[in-house]
Design a protein around this motif. Structure first.
Motif, mmCIF file in Angstrom:
data_model
loop_
_atom_site.group_PDB
_atom_site.id
_atom_site.type_symbol
_atom_site.label_atom_id
_atom_site.label_comp_id
_atom_site.label_asym_id
_atom_site.label_seq_id
_atom_site.Cartn_x
_atom_site.Cartn_y
_atom_site.Cartn_z
ATOM 1 N N ALA A 116 29.398 11.443 35.839
ATOM 2 C CA ALA A 116 30.771 12.051 36.701
ATOM 3 C C ALA A 116 30.050 10.395 37.560
ATOM 4 C CB ALA A 116 31.708 12.488 37.160
ATOM 5 N N VAL A 117 29.274 11.408 38.475
ATOM 6 C CA VAL A 117 28.624 9.900 39.190
ATOM 7 C C VAL A 117 28.052 8.978 39.002
ATOM 8 C CG1 VAL A 117 26.688 9.920 41.431
ATOM 9 C CG2 VAL A 117 28.319 12.072 40.734
ATOM 10 N N LEU A 118 27.162 8.859 37.914
ATOM 11 C CA LEU A 118 26.635 7.537 37.290
ATOM 12 C C LEU A 118 27.756 7.170 37.000
ATOM 13 C CD1 LEU A 118 23.388 9.018 35.108
ATOM 14 C CD2 LEU A 118 23.375 8.006 37.107
ATOM 15 N N LEU A 119 28.527 7.899 36.347
ATOM 16 C CA LEU A 119 29.446 6.827 35.421
ATOM 17 C C LEU A 119 30.457 6.312 36.486
ATOM 18 C CD1 LEU A 119 31.665 6.032 33.016
ATOM 19 C CD2 LEU A 119 32.753 8.176 33.571
ATOM 20 N N GLN A 120 31.014 6.576 37.789
ATOM 21 C CA GLN A 120 30.942 5.940 38.979
ATOM 22 C C GLN A 120 30.406 4.818 39.609
ATOM 23 O OE1 GLN A 120 34.823 6.600 40.083
ATOM 24 N NE2 GLN A 120 33.878 4.971 41.478
ATOM 25 N N ARG A 121 29.584 5.471 39.620
ATOM 26 C CA ARG A 121 28.522 3.708 39.981
ATOM 27 C C ARG A 121 28.008 2.557 38.803
ATOM 28 N NH1 ARG A 121 24.080 7.839 42.005
ATOM 29 N NH2 ARG A 121 24.882 8.358 44.211
ATOM 30 N N ALA A 123 45.381 -9.831 23.255
ATOM 31 C CA ALA A 123 44.564 -9.154 22.705
ATOM 32 C C ALA A 123 43.014 -9.062 22.289
ATOM 33 C CB ALA A 123 45.178 -8.730 21.283
ATOM 34 N N SER A 124 43.188 -10.787 22.343
ATOM 35 C CA SER A 124 41.737 -10.950 22.200
ATOM 36 C C SER A 124 40.350 -10.645 23.810
ATOM 37 C CB SER A 124 41.223 -12.606 21.846
ATOM 38 O OG SER A 124 42.064 -13.476 22.589
ATOM 39 N N PHE A 125 40.861 -11.396 24.697
ATOM 40 C CA PHE A 125 40.573 -10.916 25.846
ATOM 41 C C PHE A 125 39.873 -9.389 25.982
ATOM 42 C CE2 PHE A 125 41.588 -9.471 30.487
ATOM 43 C CZ PHE A 125 40.728 -10.248 31.034
ATOM 44 N N SER A 126 40.968 -8.788 25.705
ATOM 45 C CA SER A 126 40.800 -7.170 25.826
ATOM 46 C C SER A 126 39.348 -7.051 25.148
ATOM 47 C CB SER A 126 42.180 -6.302 25.455
ATOM 48 O OG SER A 126 41.635 -4.685 25.200
ATOM 49 N N LYS A 127 39.777 -7.375 23.868
ATOM 50 C CA LYS A 127 38.650 -7.103 22.981
ATOM 51 C C LYS A 127 37.157 -7.368 23.193
ATOM 52 C CE LYS A 127 41.243 -6.951 18.826
ATOM 53 N NZ LYS A 127 41.383 -7.384 17.416
ATOM 54 N N SER A 128 37.289 -9.138 23.980
ATOM 55 C CA SER A 128 35.739 -9.082 24.448
ATOM 56 C C SER A 128 35.770 -8.786 26.116
ATOM 57 C CB SER A 128 36.182 -10.615 24.759
ATOM 58 O OG SER A 128 36.919 -11.299 26.169
ATOM 59 N N GLN A 129 36.782 -8.231 26.778
ATOM 60 C CA GLN A 129 35.719 -7.583 27.283
ATOM 61 C C GLN A 129 35.475 -6.300 27.557
ATOM 62 O OE1 GLN A 129 35.808 -8.818 31.320
ATOM 63 N NE2 GLN A 129 35.753 -10.754 29.553
ATOM 64 N N LEU A 130 36.111 -5.416 25.973
ATOM 65 C CA LEU A 130 35.669 -4.433 25.919
ATOM 66 C C LEU A 130 34.214 -4.358 25.697
ATOM 67 C CD1 LEU A 130 36.500 -1.133 25.644
ATOM 68 C CD2 LEU A 130 37.162 -1.547 23.367
ATOM 69 N N ALA A 131 33.712 -5.115 24.796
ATOM 70 C CA ALA A 131 32.787 -4.800 24.051
ATOM 71 C C ALA A 131 31.885 -5.873 25.114
ATOM 72 C CB ALA A 131 32.835 -6.227 22.909
ATOM 73 N N ARG A 132 31.836 -6.689 25.535
ATOM 74 C CA ARG A 132 31.232 -7.140 27.085
ATOM 75 C C ARG A 132 30.817 -5.872 28.015
ATOM 76 N NH1 ARG A 132 32.890 -11.471 24.284
ATOM 77 N NH2 ARG A 132 31.861 -12.912 24.147
ATOM 78 N N GLY A 133 31.439 -5.534 28.438
ATOM 79 C CA GLY A 133 31.955 -4.598 29.109
ATOM 80 C C GLY A 133 31.342 -3.412 28.719
ATOM 81 N N THR A 134 31.618 -2.677 27.332
ATOM 82 C CA THR A 134 30.476 -1.384 27.123
ATOM 83 C C THR A 134 29.203 -2.290 26.693
ATOM 84 O OG1 THR A 134 32.492 -0.895 26.095
ATOM 85 C CG2 THR A 134 30.707 0.114 25.034
ATOM 86 N N ARG A 135 29.178 -2.924 26.336
ATOM 87 C CA ARG A 135 27.711 -3.657 26.347
ATOM 88 C C ARG A 135 27.023 -3.454 28.187
ATOM 89 N NH1 ARG A 135 25.955 -9.493 25.364
ATOM 90 N NH2 ARG A 135 26.417 -9.281 27.257
ATOM 91 N N ARG A 136 27.455 -4.261 28.868
ATOM 92 C CA ARG A 136 26.544 -3.672 30.076
ATOM 93 C C ARG A 136 26.832 -2.573 31.295
ATOM 94 N NH1 ARG A 136 26.981 -7.106 34.795
ATOM 95 N NH2 ARG A 136 27.090 -8.593 32.824
ATOM 96 N N LEU A 137 27.792 -1.692 30.660
ATOM 97 C CA LEU A 137 27.934 -0.279 31.426
ATOM 98 C C LEU A 137 26.839 0.558 30.218
ATOM 99 C CD1 LEU A 137 29.665 1.853 32.800
ATOM 100 C CD2 LEU A 137 31.271 2.571 30.975
ATOM 101 N N ARG A 138 26.718 0.213 28.759
ATOM 102 C CA ARG A 138 25.655 0.820 28.294
ATOM 103 C C ARG A 138 24.142 0.542 28.821
ATOM 104 N NH1 ARG A 138 25.293 3.839 23.665
ATOM 105 N NH2 ARG A 138 27.508 3.209 22.563
ATOM 106 N N ALA A 139 23.729 -1.068 29.440
ATOM 107 C CA ALA A 139 22.916 -0.890 30.038
ATOM 108 C C ALA A 139 22.519 -0.527 31.307
ATOM 109 C CB ALA A 139 22.581 -2.641 30.632
ATOM 110 N N LEU A 140 23.676 -0.165 31.789
ATOM 111 C CA LEU A 140 23.722 0.655 33.229
ATOM 112 C C LEU A 140 23.692 2.215 33.030
ATOM 113 C CD1 LEU A 140 27.043 -1.440 35.271
ATOM 114 C CD2 LEU A 140 23.981 -1.655 36.314
ATOM 115 N N LEU A 141 23.717 2.432 32.414
ATOM 116 C CA LEU A 141 24.069 4.127 32.295
ATOM 117 C C LEU A 141 22.645 4.835 30.999
ATOM 118 C CD1 LEU A 141 27.391 4.959 31.387
ATOM 119 C CD2 LEU A 141 26.453 5.263 33.534
#
Length: 198
Positions: A128-133, A167-185
Motif C-alpha cells: 500500500a505504501v509503494l502504491l500510494q507513492r 473512451a479512447s482517452f480512458s484507454k490511452s490513459q490506462l495504458a500509459r498510466g499502467t506502463r508508468r506505474l510499472r516503471a515506478l513499482l
C-alpha cells in the motif's frame, strides 16, 4: 481466452433493509453506522483520485452530507453501495476539476499504442505504501482512470462519461498510466528507462 472478471469494489458492502429504513427515517445512530461502514472505501477512492489526504477528507464529508440530503432519492433499483459510490466518485472528480494543480494526464505523443487487453499493475502494487507513492507521482486524470478501472471496476465507457471525455482517452490513459506505474513499482527498472518513458 475468457476475459478476466471485473474486480469487486471495496464499496460492495450490503446494507440491511432494516438499517436503510432507519437511515431514511432520520435515525442518527443508523447513519453513523453507515458512515463507519463506508468511511474507508470513500476516503480511499478520494485519496486515489485527488492524491491529497486533506482533499480526500473533504470529499468524504461532502459525500456523506450528500447521502443524508439525497437518501430520499435512493430507489433501491441498484445496491445502496453502488449509489453511494457514484456520489463519492462525482465528488472526488469535482474536487479534482476545481484543484487543477498538476498536469492532468500523460502525454499522447510518445508513439505508444494502448493495448486492448491490459494486464493489471505488478505484484509490488500490493504494498500500500509503494502504491500510494507511485500513484501520487502520476498526473491526476491518469491516476483517476487507473483507480476507477482497476480498483472500482468501471468500464472505459463509464469512465469517459464520468470524466466528460472519450473512451479512447480512458484507454490511452490506462495504458500509459499502467506502463508508468510499472516503471515506478518495478525495482529492476533503471532511472534511464523511466526517463525514456517520461
Amino acid at each position: 481466452m475468457p476475459p478476466e472478471p471485473r474486480p469487486a469494489s471495496s464499496f460492495a458492502i450490503e446494507l440491511p433493509t432494516a438499517l436503510l429504513a432507519r437511515v431514511r427515517a432520520g435515525d442518527r445512530a443508523a447513519f453513523e453506522q453507515v458512515y463507519r461502514w463506508f468511511e474507508r472505501p470513500v476516503f480511499t477512492l478520494a485519496l486515489r483520485i485527488c492524491g491529497d489526504r486533506d482533499e480526500a477528507a473533504d470529499v468524504l464529508q461532502e459525500t456523506m452530507l450528500k447521502v443524508i440530503d439525497r437518501i430520499g432519492d435512493f430507489r433501491g433499483e441498484s445496491p445502496f453501495w453502488g449509489w453511494l459510490r457514484q456520489i463519492a466518485v462525482n465528488e472526488a472528480l469535482m474536487k479534482l476539476r476545481r484543484g487543477r494543480r498538476h498536469a492532468d494526464e500523460l502525454p499522447l505523443d510518445d508513439g505508444f499504442e494502448p493495448a486492448d487487453d491490459l494486464a493489471p499493475p505488478p505484484p509490488a502494487a500490493a504494498d500500500a505504501v509503494l502504491l500510494q507513492r507511485a500513484l501520487a507521482a502520476l498526473p491526476a486524470n491518469t491516476r483517476s482512470v487507473l483507480w476507477l478501472y482497476h480498483a472500482e471496476g468501471y468500464t472505459h465507457e463509464e469512465i469517459a462519461a464520468l470524466m466528460q471525455r472519450t473512451a479512447s482517452f480512458s484507454k490511452s490513459q490506462l495504458a500509459r498510466g499502467t506502463r508508468r506505474l510499472r516503471a515506478l513499482l518495478d525495482p529492476e527498472t533503471s532511472p534511464q528507462t523511466e526517463a525514456a518513458h517520461a
